[in-house]
Design a protein around this motif. Structure first.
Motif, PDB file in Angstrom:
ATOM      1  N   LYS A 112       0.833  -1.214  -0.043  1.00  0.00           N
ATOM      2  CA  LYS A 112      -0.012  -0.065  -0.044  1.00  0.00           C
ATOM      3  C   LYS A 112       0.773   1.275  -0.016  1.00  0.00           C
ATOM      4  O   LYS A 112       2.032   1.206   0.490  1.00  0.00           O
ATOM      5  CB  LYS A 112      -0.777   0.047   1.264  1.00  0.00           C
ATOM      6  N   GLY A 206      -4.907   0.525  -1.548  1.00  0.00           N
ATOM      7  CA  GLY A 206      -5.004  -1.010  -1.461  1.00  0.00           C
ATOM      8  C   GLY A 206      -6.129  -1.712  -2.111  1.00  0.00           C
ATOM      9  O   GLY A 206      -6.635  -2.670  -2.332  1.00  0.00           O
ATOM     10  N   ARG A 243       6.286   5.428  -0.500  1.00  0.00           N
ATOM     11  CA  ARG A 243       5.556   4.796   0.693  1.00  0.00           C
ATOM     12  C   ARG A 243       5.603   5.916   1.948  1.00  0.00           C
ATOM     13  O   ARG A 243       6.807   6.248   2.256  1.00  0.00           O
ATOM     14  CB  ARG A 243       5.512   3.473   0.833  1.00  0.00           C
TER      15      ARG A 243
END
Length: 247
Positions: A112, A206, A243
């Motif tokens: 994610k 996600g 991320r």
């Protein structure tokens, strides 16, 4: 009569004098209750204004995400149509653990925070698999400076080892082995097709949100690129490259 006039004069003089500070003047009750009522009204107004300000801050924080998704999913000017199929409702990434090719456990949730371009195939990687890996790499490179917001993922659904000659081409890819049954809870092919025939787009939260048509060729890849560019443009206000750092 003289007594009466004297009393009237005394009353007039007394009425003209200011009340004593320690006295029980009846008007004092009225005078002292007014500020208390005013304070109560002011306090209520401040509380109400505070709630509106807090709501405004929350709306401002959520506005970019809401606006970008509304623009992409709802507002489609000029009759523009997507090449990829939007998934409604979106499917949330399952809470499962995959493994890297060296056997290291990798929670799927660790992916994610980036846009994901996903292909699915057995480890032997037939011609279709190799074509998809090539298209994934080309699509990522084609978005130029935005490519650092996109990861390309190959999910291997069996125990076979990828051909050694693919290793150089996969240096910038993420290759994970995952149970096919667990994957079927998340991704699905179009009717009459196999899971390995498509490329799938996952948003940074996600959610599986788009599926490109089966047997995508070079012309289809150009259309897929436009879809990917629109997604990146629509999410530019809230999605950064890389991320988020873990606290």
């Amino acid at each position: 009569m003289s007594g009466s006039k004297s009393s009237d004069g005394s009353f007039a003089r007394a009425a003209s004098l200011p009340p004593e500070s320690g006295g029980e003047h009846p008007l004092g009750l009225t005078v002292h209750t007014l500020p208390a009522a005013g304070d109560a009204v002011a306090t209520a107004q401040r509380a109400r204004h505070g709630r509106w300000k807090m709501l405004g801050v929350l709306l401002i924080c959520a506005a970019p995400v809401i606006a970008s998704y509304f623009t992409y999913y709802v507002v489609r000017p000029d009759g523009r149509r997507n090449y990829g199929e939007l998934i409604q409702p979106q499917r949330i990434m399952p809470d499962v653990t995959a493994t890297a090719l060296d056997g290291t456990p990798v929670p799927l949730a660790s992916l994610k925070g980036q846009w994901l371009l996903v292909s699915v195939a057995g480890g032997g990687c037939d011609a279709m698999c190799q074509k998809h890996l090539y298209l994934q790499r080309q699509l990522r490179e084609s978005v130029g400076k935005e490519k650092d917001r996109v990861d390309w993922i190959w999910l291997v659904t069996d125990a076979a080892s990828p051909p050694p000659e693919l290793a150089p081409a996969l240096q910038k890819a993420t290759v994970l082995r995952i149970d096919a049954a667990a994957l079927a809870v998340w991704l699905a092919p179009d009717a009459g097709h196999q899971l390995a025939e498509h490329l799938y787009v996952i948003d940074p939260m996600g959610n599986w949100m788009m599926r490109f048509p089966a047997a995508m060729d070079t012309a289809g890849a150009a259309k897929a690129k436009r879809d990917l560019e629109r997604l990146l443009r629509a999410s530019s206000s809230w999605d950064d490259a890389g991320r988020p750092a873990k606290p």
